[in-house]
Write a protein that holds these residues in place. Structure first.
Motif, mmCIF file in Angstrom:
data_model
loop_
_atom_site.group_PDB
_atom_site.id
_atom_site.type_symbol
_atom_site.label_atom_id
_atom_site.label_comp_id
_atom_site.label_asym_id
_atom_site.label_seq_id
_atom_site.Cartn_x
_atom_site.Cartn_y
_atom_site.Cartn_z
ATOM 1 N N LEU A 84 4.742 0.090 -12.348
ATOM 2 C CA LEU A 84 6.107 0.292 -11.873
ATOM 3 C C LEU A 84 5.997 0.707 -10.416
ATOM 4 N N VAL A 85 6.548 -0.112 -9.526
ATOM 5 C CA VAL A 85 6.506 0.166 -8.091
ATOM 6 C C VAL A 85 7.939 0.364 -7.630
ATOM 7 N N THR A 86 8.244 1.558 -7.151
ATOM 8 C CA THR A 86 9.600 1.811 -6.678
ATOM 9 C C THR A 86 9.763 1.251 -5.274
ATOM 10 N N GLY A 87 10.945 0.700 -5.017
ATOM 11 C CA GLY A 87 11.227 0.144 -3.690
ATOM 12 C C GLY A 87 10.313 -1.002 -3.321
ATOM 13 N N GLY A 88 10.030 -1.856 -4.283
ATOM 14 C CA GLY A 88 9.031 -2.899 -4.086
ATOM 15 C C GLY A 88 9.480 -4.165 -3.395
ATOM 16 N N THR A 89 10.704 -4.234 -2.937
ATOM 17 C CA THR A 89 11.173 -5.473 -2.305
ATOM 18 C C THR A 89 11.037 -5.465 -0.789
ATOM 19 N N LYS A 90 10.632 -4.322 -0.221
ATOM 20 C CA LYS A 90 10.521 -4.204 1.236
ATOM 21 C C LYS A 90 9.310 -3.348 1.609
ATOM 22 N N GLY A 91 8.836 -3.532 2.823
ATOM 23 C CA GLY A 91 7.860 -2.639 3.431
ATOM 24 C C GLY A 91 6.600 -2.402 2.624
ATOM 25 N N THR A 92 6.204 -1.134 2.547
ATOM 26 C CA THR A 92 4.974 -0.755 1.854
ATOM 27 C C THR A 92 5.046 -1.092 0.368
ATOM 28 N N GLY A 93 6.199 -0.860 -0.246
ATOM 29 C CA GLY A 93 6.353 -1.187 -1.667
ATOM 30 C C GLY A 93 6.104 -2.654 -1.932
ATOM 31 N N LYS A 94 6.591 -3.515 -1.056
ATOM 32 C CA LYS A 94 6.387 -4.954 -1.192
ATOM 33 C C LYS A 94 4.902 -5.294 -1.097
ATOM 34 N N ALA A 95 4.201 -4.672 -0.171
ATOM 35 C CA ALA A 95 2.761 -4.908 -0.026
ATOM 36 C C ALA A 95 2.006 -4.473 -1.277
ATOM 37 N N ILE A 96 2.421 -3.362 -1.866
ATOM 38 C CA ILE A 96 1.783 -2.879 -3.090
ATOM 39 C C ILE A 96 2.036 -3.846 -4.235
ATOM 40 N N VAL A 97 3.274 -4.324 -4.367
ATOM 41 C CA VAL A 97 3.593 -5.302 -5.418
ATOM 42 C C VAL A 97 2.709 -6.533 -5.271
ATOM 43 N N LYS A 98 2.582 -7.053 -4.056
ATOM 44 C CA LYS A 98 1.753 -8.238 -3.829
ATOM 45 C C LYS A 98 0.312 -7.992 -4.244
ATOM 46 N N GLN A 99 -0.232 -6.819 -3.921
ATOM 47 C CA GLN A 99 -1.615 -6.497 -4.306
ATOM 48 C C GLN A 99 -1.766 -6.475 -5.822
ATOM 49 N N PHE A 100 -0.827 -5.860 -6.512
ATOM 50 C CA PHE A 100 -0.884 -5.835 -7.971
ATOM 51 C C PHE A 100 -0.799 -7.241 -8.552
ATOM 52 N N LEU A 101 0.139 -8.042 -8.071
ATOM 53 C CA LEU A 101 0.291 -9.401 -8.592
ATOM 54 C C LEU A 101 -0.969 -10.227 -8.345
ATOM 55 N N ASP A 102 -1.585 -10.055 -7.178
ATOM 56 C CA ASP A 102 -2.828 -10.775 -6.878
ATOM 57 C C ASP A 102 -3.939 -10.414 -7.863
ATOM 58 N N ARG A 103 -3.857 -9.249 -8.467
ATOM 59 C CA ARG A 103 -4.865 -8.783 -9.417
ATOM 60 C C ARG A 103 -4.461 -9.040 -10.873
#
Length: 94
Positions: A20-39
């Motif tokens: 669960l990534v809060t605020g995942g559509t922008k900025g740092t949250g978006k980068a974190i979401v991308k890293q998780f999805l890549d894994r």
């Protein structure tokens, strides 16, 4: 590969990783979401009110295990809905 098991309530769950990534559509949250999805991690994320940005973000990952939900983290009912969704969809959070 997803392994199906039963939880204590005898409900089928999967052994996939879930974040669960809060605020995942922008900025740092978006980068974190991308890293998780890549894994290969399944991701649930939220946005507060910018629906256009959230829709564009979802469009970047059309086949990914990604759920983008509107939720204001200042509203306890919205927070409860996020966790209720994770519980209903996955049965766990990593």
């Amino acid at each position: 590969m997803r392994k199906t098991t039963k939880n204590n309530a005898n409900v089928e769950t999967t052994s996939c990783k879930v974040a669960l990534v809060t605020g995942g559509t922008k900025g740092t949250g978006k980068a974190i979401v991308k890293q998780f999805l890549d894994r290969g991690v399944h991701v649930v994320t939220n946005y507060r009110k910018d629906t256009a940005t959230a829709d564009a973000f979802k469009g970047e990952f059309p086949n990914a295990p990604l759920h983008v939900m509107q939720a204001d983290l200042g509203d306890l009912a919205d927070v409860a809905q996020l966790f209720d969704f994770v519980q209903a969809e996955y049965g766990h959070l990593d």
